[in-house]
Design a protein around this motif. Structure first.
Motif: not given
Length: 225
Positions: A18-27, A31-35, A64-71
């Motif tokens: 489940l990775a659809a959210g905008a992450g408002s609390r994270y900023g 899906a785009f955060v990296r380890d 940002c679904g299309s950008e996330a899919a590219a990950l």
């Protein structure tokens, strides 16, 4: 709905990220955060489920679904670039679903993922994880889904079936994965609303709790450190 495929494996248990959210609390969308190794949380979640033997791995995107899919690495024919789950297991198929109503909350993401899973009549159960549990590892998922590719479920766990309903616990605290047998998918869909996901359904049905605190923390990361 489905926009990407990899060759399927013989597993009867799907994974759901489940990775659809905008992450408002994270900023930013998580899906785009990296380890520390530079791998996105989204790719890591897919890899963990695939390494545990789940196939297909259904990924629900929204903001940002299309950008996330590219990950997500679709892989190629070069064996030197084998995906992170290694060459000792068949590759998982990856299905990307865009949830148009993602802003409704977690229920929209789970609804989209379950509807995708229902389209695959051979699936027995689905292992559900959010994208923001970077501590999750394949050993935890393997314990939750039971015997797949020689792995073993937790002592005392029932055999995975279409009626399975189980949740990971970490030192007694509920967490993920949540494993939902096929018999629960349609009844669960009928209850989903807002940003609560499967929690109300789990509270009103017998759930098998599997302790996984020896394998990780299970902590959801809502904000940057």
């Amino acid at each position: 709905m489905t926009v990407m495929f990899l060759p399927p494996s013989p597993s009867r248990v799907a994974g759901l990220v489940l990775a659809a959210g905008a992450g408002s609390r994270y900023g930013m969308p998580k899906a785009f955060v990296r380890d520390g190794a530079g791998r996105s949380w989204l790719q890591r979640a897919v890899d963990v489920l695939a390494e545990a033997g789940c196939s297909p791995v259904i990924v629900v995107l929204g903001a940002c679904g299309s950008e996330a899919a590219a990950l997500i690495d679709a892989g190629d024919d070069d064996p030197s670039s084998a995906p992170a789950w290694g060459r000792d297991r068949p590759p998982a198929s990856v299905l990307i679903v865009q949830a148009a109503d993602w802003a409704e909350g977690l229920s929209a993401s789970l609804r989209a993922g379950l509807r995708c899973a229902i389209e695959h009549p051979d699936l027995r159960a689905i292992a559900v994880i959010p994208v923001d549990v970077p501590d999750l590892n394949a050993a935890t998922v393997e314990r939750m889904v039971g015997t797949n590719f020689g792995t073993t479920a937790a002592p005392g766990a029932t055999v995975l079936s279409a009626s399975t309903l189980r949740q990971a616990r970490f030192s007694g605290r509920p967490g993920h994965p949540v494993v939902i047998g096929r018999e629960h998918w349609t009844p669960l869909l009928d209850t989903l609303a807002g940003d609560t996901g499967a929690r109300p359904y789990l509270r009103t049905h017998p759930v098998e709790h599997i302790e996984c605190g020896d394998l990780g923390t299970g902590v959801d990361v809502d904000r940057p450190n």
